[in-house]
Design a protein around this motif. Structure first.
Motif, PDB file in Angstrom:
ATOM      1  N   ASP A 534       0.829  -1.204   0.000  1.00 53.03           N
ATOM      2  CA  ASP A 534       0.000   0.000   0.000  1.00 53.03           C
ATOM      3  C   ASP A 534       0.864   1.254   0.000  1.00 53.03           C
ATOM      4  N   ALA A 535       1.940   1.249   0.787  1.00 52.66           N
ATOM      5  CA  ALA A 535       2.825   2.410   0.831  1.00 52.66           C
ATOM      6  C   ALA A 535       3.511   2.633  -0.516  1.00 52.66           C
ATOM      7  N   LEU A 536       3.955   1.558  -1.152  1.00 54.67           N
ATOM      8  CA  LEU A 536       4.588   1.698  -2.472  1.00 54.67           C
ATOM      9  C   LEU A 536       3.583   2.141  -3.520  1.00 54.67           C
ATOM     10  N   SER A 537       2.369   1.622  -3.461  1.00 52.89           N
ATOM     11  CA  SER A 537       1.339   2.038  -4.418  1.00 52.89           C
ATOM     12  C   SER A 537       1.028   3.515  -4.262  1.00 52.89           C
ATOM     13  N   ALA A 538       0.921   3.979  -3.016  1.00 49.20           N
ATOM     14  CA  ALA A 538       0.677   5.404  -2.783  1.00 49.20           C
ATOM     15  C   ALA A 538       1.842   6.243  -3.300  1.00 49.20           C
ATOM     16  N   MET A 539       3.065   5.726  -3.164  1.00 50.40           N
ATOM     17  CA  MET A 539       4.232   6.426  -3.684  1.00 50.40           C
ATOM     18  C   MET A 539       4.163   6.564  -5.196  1.00 50.40           C
ATOM     19  N   PHE A 540       3.856   5.471  -5.890  1.00 52.31           N
ATOM     20  CA  PHE A 540       3.752   5.530  -7.350  1.00 52.31           C
ATOM     21  C   PHE A 540       2.651   6.499  -7.782  1.00 52.31           C
ATOM     22  N   GLU A 541       1.526   6.459  -7.104  1.00 50.60           N
ATOM     23  CA  GLU A 541       0.404   7.316  -7.482  1.00 50.60           C
ATOM     24  C   GLU A 541       0.726   8.795  -7.282  1.00 50.60           C
ATOM     25  N   SER A 542       1.333   9.148  -6.145  1.00 50.52           N
ATOM     26  CA  SER A 542       1.634  10.559  -5.884  1.00 50.52           C
ATOM     27  C   SER A 542       2.705  11.087  -6.837  1.00 50.52           C
ATOM     28  N   VAL A 543       3.725  10.272  -7.133  1.00 48.55           N
ATOM     29  CA  VAL A 543       4.756  10.700  -8.084  1.00 48.55           C
ATOM     30  C   VAL A 543       4.162  10.834  -9.481  1.00 48.55           C
ATOM     31  N   ASP A 544       3.242   9.955  -9.840  1.00 48.56           N
ATOM     32  CA  ASP A 544       2.582  10.049 -11.140  1.00 48.56           C
ATOM     33  C   ASP A 544       1.766  11.334 -11.245  1.00 48.56           C
ATOM     34  N   ARG A 545       1.002  11.668 -10.207  1.00 44.23           N
ATOM     35  CA  ARG A 545       0.186  12.884 -10.221  1.00 44.23           C
ATOM     36  C   ARG A 545       1.083  14.120 -10.326  1.00 44.23           C
ATOM     37  N   TYR A 546       2.186  14.117  -9.617  1.00 45.00           N
ATOM     38  CA  TYR A 546       3.132  15.228  -9.674  1.00 45.00           C
ATOM     39  C   TYR A 546       3.722  15.355 -11.079  1.00 45.00           C
ATOM     40  N   LEU A 577       7.232   9.208  -0.479  1.00 48.23           N
ATOM     41  CA  LEU A 577       8.534   8.546  -0.527  1.00 48.23           C
ATOM     42  C   LEU A 577       9.050   8.257   0.886  1.00 48.23           C
ATOM     43  N   ILE A 578       8.872   9.214   1.796  1.00 43.94           N
ATOM     44  CA  ILE A 578       9.274   8.992   3.189  1.00 43.94           C
ATOM     45  C   ILE A 578       8.493   7.839   3.793  1.00 43.94           C
ATOM     46  N   GLU A 579       7.183   7.826   3.566  1.00 48.82           N
ATOM     47  CA  GLU A 579       6.347   6.764   4.140  1.00 48.82           C
ATOM     48  C   GLU A 579       6.727   5.396   3.585  1.00 48.82           C
ATOM     49  N   ALA A 580       7.046   5.340   2.284  1.00 50.32           N
ATOM     50  CA  ALA A 580       7.461   4.069   1.701  1.00 50.32           C
ATOM     51  C   ALA A 580       8.795   3.607   2.293  1.00 50.32           C
ATOM     52  N   GLU A 581       9.742   4.529   2.458  1.00 54.72           N
ATOM     53  CA  GLU A 581      11.032   4.165   3.038  1.00 54.72           C
ATOM     54  C   GLU A 581      10.876   3.736   4.502  1.00 54.72           C
ATOM     55  N   THR A 582      10.006   4.424   5.234  1.00 53.32           N
ATOM     56  CA  THR A 582       9.761   4.046   6.631  1.00 53.32           C
ATOM     57  C   THR A 582       9.144   2.661   6.717  1.00 53.32           C
ATOM     58  N   SER A 583       8.184   2.390   5.846  1.00 58.77           N
ATOM     59  CA  SER A 583       7.572   1.071   5.820  1.00 58.77           C
ATOM     60  C   SER A 583       8.603  -0.001   5.485  1.00 58.77           C
ATOM     61  N   LEU A 584       9.489   0.299   4.551  1.00 60.69           N
ATOM     62  CA  LEU A 584      10.537  -0.653   4.191  1.00 60.69           C
ATOM     63  C   LEU A 584      11.481  -0.904   5.368  1.00 60.69           C
ATOM     64  N   GLU A 585      11.822   0.153   6.112  1.00 59.69           N
ATOM     65  CA  GLU A 585      12.699  -0.022   7.271  1.00 59.69           C
ATOM     66  C   GLU A 585      12.034  -0.880   8.340  1.00 59.69           C
ATOM     67  N   ARG A 586      10.730  -0.682   8.544  1.00 60.66           N
ATOM     68  CA  ARG A 586      10.033  -1.525   9.514  1.00 60.66           C
ATOM     69  C   ARG A 586      10.019  -2.976   9.055  1.00 60.66           C
TER      70      ARG A 586
END
Length: 718
Positions: A534-546, A577-586
């Motif tokens: 979910d975190a990675l999907s949100a990352m792809f979506e936000s970067v795409d919108r930008y 991107l921060i949220e995806a990296e944080t999720s990956l670290e967890r």
């Protein structure tokens, strides 16, 4: 001092002045005064009820959130009243262990739900749960008297914090903004090292720079933004100091995308082409370090009152390349920040940001404040499940504590409540730190109890330990536990030389940590691999919108509304991107994970971050260029379609869905395009192609965490 090393170059975080550490030491001194004076009087006079006053002083100090005086008063008054009532009720129910355990479970559940309102209320909830855990250990014939002495100690701590010794009301905001400029300084210094040492394009050190610094800068900016909103919403109007801090934060936000763009441009340049911006990066590094030094010290201006320096606009000269123009804009922004911080206590013209805001009515405030709590009460909510986890763990810990250590049964419960986190990996880390700190702290306690017998000397020996505990609390939980353990072991000793209490403290810490780990692994285990997609999907979506907005607006004159929307989407992409990296670290901290999935996620975060940086570089150059100049003769629609398709397929890939449609191919760019346009668009396509390459290739058993050579040759933007 933290150092970040890249090859032979070393980028150092600006040293924090001694004045910036003073508030932490002051908090420790206040904690020592609030706790140890009542403790000494209890021993010297034989007035045992003052032990509750000492406990109330310590717990009140822990509940102090810092920040403005109004905030501290509000939180500490709430804590004093609630903790006193809960202490009296818990002592009354202690005569029946069943009712005492039931009360502990209810309070633990309710207080854990306070996490939905942020870190301040989360800490307050944990502190209240600890108070109840202490009160339910044994029945008291005088619960109201104990609660009164406890409230006196908490009120004493509040008086020290807000009246006798208030510490720096703008401290949290100033520190956070200072951290932003400190990281900007480190980032600029690291870029200067890379330019001097001629790191080649595609060198992994450029990726390290982007991963480490962009994330930390964005995190500090978001922390400062939230803090500014919280401070702004609590008052009608704004102080000149507070409004200037908000303007300074805006300047930091404007420098951030410029540094991102300069980083990508530097990487794309060939050897020998980067010397033109080395001096500019040095100036930016020194300017940001100067802002950091000033903003984190108590005295802003020394000697005569300073005035704003008049900063001229950026020089209008014929520069040899766009990257020099970009460096000049960065230096100019740094000059503005230095000019402002040198007169931070001077008034500025009111703006829409600093204008007074309309107060909410009581009904509106109550309705809005109850919305997060209502949402958290859903059985599917992470907060609800964690509250159940805490309640169950606290109940089981109380049962274990009564069996293992009847005299100090609350120590097991306190350890469990303090250690248990919403995620298994974080719980494991906290448990290890708690146990290590307790073991070594107990050894110190044994030495003190065996060698010091006089009440005054005993108090004096504990005073520096309590100061050190509060001073290290914001920085290291392990050190906080190490310094805290001797204080409470000595306070709990039955007689001089009672080393058995220290041994009991270690055993209770081990038991409490084990209960917390068991609860994290068994009760609604919140495994990160279930949320990472979910975190990675949100990352792809936000970067795409930008990306789509930036490419869509390249060919037109950008209105202030569009620029604001672009900035908002850039911020959203950075946060995702921060949220995806944080999720990956967890995920990497958890004992159960799939290495191949973690490696794929790591590469996708790296590639997507570089893609977002390339889009930021494109947007920054487009803002500084004539409208439509970069988009002329470029198939912008085809580029936008390719990036969108790649990121859409990446979302399907990470969710393990079937990839539909043919594999996308990047559009062709004409070699006759101006070098600046060609280089910028090629970088966007190159990083998008890296994402696509990972999606389409067969997963390997082990993969590299750094990106391979770009499949599309990178050209300088000049």
């Amino acid at each position: 001092m933290t150092c970040f090393c890249y090859g032979r170059g070393v980028a150092k975080r600006p040293e924090t002045p001694l004045a910036a550490i003073v508030p932490d030491v002051a908090n420790g001194l206040r904690a020592g005064v609030a706790t140890l004076i009542p403790f000494y009087l209890a021993n010297a006079w034989g007035w045992r009820e003052l032990s509750w006053t000492a406990l109330g002083g310590w717990m009140g100090t822990l509940a102090d959130p810092g920040g403005s005086r109004a905030t501290r008063v509000k939180v500490l008054v709430t804590f004093t009243i609630a903790a006193s009532l809960l202490l009296a009720a818990s002592e009354e129910t202690a005569r029946a262990p069943v009712f005492a355990t039931l009360m502990l479970a209810i309070v633990a559940f309710a207080c854990s739900l306070l996490r939905v309102y942020g870190s301040v209320t989360s800490s307050l909830g944990t502190t209240l749960t600890i108070v109840v855990a202490i009160g339910t250990v044994r029945w008291s014939a005088t619960p109201l008297r104990d609660a009164l002495y406890f409230s006196a100690g908490a009120a004493w701590a509040m008086t020290l914090s807000t009246i006798v010794w208030p510490v720096w009301t703008h401290l949290p905001m100033r520190r956070t903004i200072g951290n932003v400029f400190a990281e900007l300084s480190v980032y600029a210094g690291a870029l200067q090292d890379g330019a001097r040492e001629e790191w080649p394009p595609g060198d992994p050190r450029w990726t390290v720079l982007a991963r480490e610094h962009r994330r930390s800068i964005r995190a500090y900016i978001e922390e400062a933004r939230h803090m500014a909103v919280a401070i702004r919403s609590r008052r009608n109007g704004e102080s000149r100091f507070g409004s200037n801090l908000r303007v300074l934060l805006g300047l930091a936000e404007s420098q951030f995308p410029l540094l991102i763009t300069l980083s990508d441009d530097l990487e794309a340049l060939g050897p020998g082409e980067r010397k033109a911006v080395v001096d500019a990066l040095g100036k930016v590094r020194d300017q940001s370090a100067q802002v950091h030094r000033v903003i984190v010290t108590t005295v802003v201006a020394s000697g005569a009152r300073r005035r704003y320096r008049s900063v001229p606009p950026p020089p209008r000269v014929s520069l040899s390349s766009p990257i020099e123009a970009l460096a000049a804009r960065l230096v100019h922004a740094g000059e503005l920040a230095v000019s402002l911080v040198e007169a931070i206590d001077m008034p500025i013209e009111p703006t829409e940001e600093t204008a007074p805001t309309k107060r909410r009515t009581l009904r509106e405030a109550l309705r809005q404040d109850l919305v997060p709590l209502r949402d958290a009460l859903s059985p599917a909510s992470t907060f609800f499940r964690h509250a159940l986890r805490v309640a169950g763990a606290a109940t089981f810990a109380a049962f274990i504590g009564r069996r293992l250590s009847p005299e100090h049964a609350h120590w097991v419960t306190i350890t469990t409540v303090a250690v248990l986190q919403p995620y298994p990996g974080a719980t494991w880390t906290r448990a290890a730190e708690r146990v290590v700190g307790t073991v070594f702290g107990s050894l110190v306690a044994v030495v003190i109890t065996m060698t010091v017998r006089d009440p005054l000397l005993l108090t004096l020996s504990m005073f520096p330990l309590s100061v050190a505990a509060m001073a290290t609390r914001p920085r290291s939980y392990r050190l906080f536990t190490f310094f805290l353990t001797p204080v409470f072991v000595v306070i709990s000793a039955r007689h001089p030389g009672d080393w058995w209490v220290a041994a009991a403290r270690v055993g209770d810490a081990l038991a409490g940590g084990a209960v917390a780990l068991l609860a994290a692994l068994v009760v609604f285990p919140s495994w990160e691999f279930r949320r990472l997609s979910d975190a990675l999907s949100a990352m792809f979506e936000s970067v795409d919108r930008y990306t789509q907005l930036v490419l869509r607006e390249l060919g037109a004159a950008q209105s202030p509304e569009i620029l604001t929307e672009i900035a908002a989407r850039r911020r959203s992409a950075g946060i995702s991107l921060i949220e995806a990296e944080t999720s990956l670290e967890r995920l990497l901290a958890e004992p159960i994970r799939t290495e191949s999935d973690a490696a794929d996620a790591m590469q996708l975060v790296t590639y997507t971050r570089r893609l977002a940086g390339a889009v930021t570089a494109l947007e920054t150059h487009a803002t500084a260029s004539a409208p439509g100049s970069l988009a002329r003769d470029v198939p912008v629609d085809a580029v936008a379609s390719y990036v969108s398709t790649v990121l859409s397929r990446a979302r399907s890939f990470i969710r393990k869905e079937t990839l539909e449609g043919p594999q996308p191919t990047p559009p062709e760019l004409s070699e006759s395009l101006p070098p600046q346009s060609l280089g910028l668009f090629e970088r966007v396509l190159a990083h998008a192609t890296l994402v696509n390459g990972l999606v389409v290739r067969e997963r390997e058993e082990t993969t590299s965490s750094e990106p391979p050579a770009s499949p599309v040759p990178l050209r300088p933007s000049s």
